[in-house]
Design an enzyme around this catalytic site. Structure first.
Site, PDB file in Angstrom:
ATOM      1  CE1 TYR A 117      -4.283  -1.674   0.532  1.00 34.09           C
ATOM      2  CE2 TYR A 117      -2.812  -3.444   1.900  1.00 34.09           C
ATOM      3  CZ  TYR A 117      -4.234  -2.868   1.461  1.00 34.09           C
ATOM      4  OH  TYR A 117      -5.145  -3.822   1.377  1.00 34.09           O
ATOM      5  CG  ASN A 149     -11.086  -2.428  -8.780  1.00 38.82           C
ATOM      6  OD1 ASN A 149     -11.174  -1.412  -9.630  1.00 38.82           O
ATOM      7  ND2 ASN A 149     -10.516  -2.853  -9.046  1.00 38.82           N
ATOM      8  CD  GLU A 202      -2.270 -12.261 -11.214  1.00 38.36           C
ATOM      9  OE1 GLU A 202      -1.271 -11.769 -10.323  1.00 38.36           O
ATOM     10  OE2 GLU A 202      -3.494 -11.634 -11.772  1.00 38.36           O
ATOM     11  CB  CYS A 260      -7.596  -4.029  -6.213  1.00 40.21           C
ATOM     12  SG  CYS A 260      -9.611  -4.978  -6.213  1.00 40.21           S
ATOM     13  CG  HIS A 261      -5.359  -9.849  -7.539  1.00 39.16           C
ATOM     14  ND1 HIS A 261      -6.046  -8.807  -8.343  1.00 39.16           N
ATOM     15  CD2 HIS A 261      -4.238 -10.974  -7.821  1.00 39.16           C
ATOM     16  CE1 HIS A 261      -5.685  -9.530  -9.189  1.00 39.16           C
ATOM     17  NE2 HIS A 261      -4.794 -10.647  -9.139  1.00 39.16           N
TER      18      HIS A 261
END
Length: 107
Positions: A26, A49, A86, A57-58
Site C-alpha cells: 500500500y 475499485n 498468477e 487490486c489483489h
C-alpha cells in the site's frame, strides 16, 4: 494533464502497472501515486475499485506481504487464490514471499 487526475485515478494508474506474478505494498503504491502518506487512501480506493478486471487490486498487500482480510472482491481467500493463479508464492499462510514477488518499480 497528470496533476488534474483524482487521487483515486492516480492510485489506479499505479495498480494497473503491477505485473502478473508481483505485488506492491500500500505504501509503495501511495509513493508512486504521488504521496507517501496515502497508504490508507490506497486501501480505501481499492475497496471501491470500479473495475477489478482492469485494476488488479489483489496485487496490493501490506508492507510485510499480508493479504487483506477485508479484500472487497471475495475476501482474503479469493485474494490468495488470484495471486496463486498468477504464480505468486507464500512464505506462510496469507503472507506473500516478498523477496520473490515484490514489484521493484520505484518511480
Amino acid at each position: 494533464m497528470e496533476n488534474s487526475k483524482s487521487t483515486f485515478e492516480r492510485i489506479y494508474d499505479v495498480v494497473r502497472r503491477i505485473p502478473k506474478g508481483f505485488v506492491a505494498s500500500y505504501g509503495q503504491v501511495a509513493q508512486l501515486a504521488g504521496n507517501p502518506r496515502w497508504a490508507r487512501v490506497v486501501g480505501y480506493a481499492l475497496h471501491v475499485n470500479p473495475d477489478p478486471f482492469s485494476i488488479p487490486c489483489h496485487r496490493v498487500v501490506t508492507k510485510d506481504g499480508r493479504v487483506s482480510p477485508a479484500f472487497a472482491f471475495g475476501g482474503e481467500n479469493m485474494q490468495i487464490s488470484l495471486l496463486e493463479n498468477e504464480g505468486v508464492t507464500f512464505s506462510e499462510p496469507g503472507k506473500v514471499d516478498m523477496a520473490r514477488h515484490l514489484w521493484r518499480k520505484t518511480t
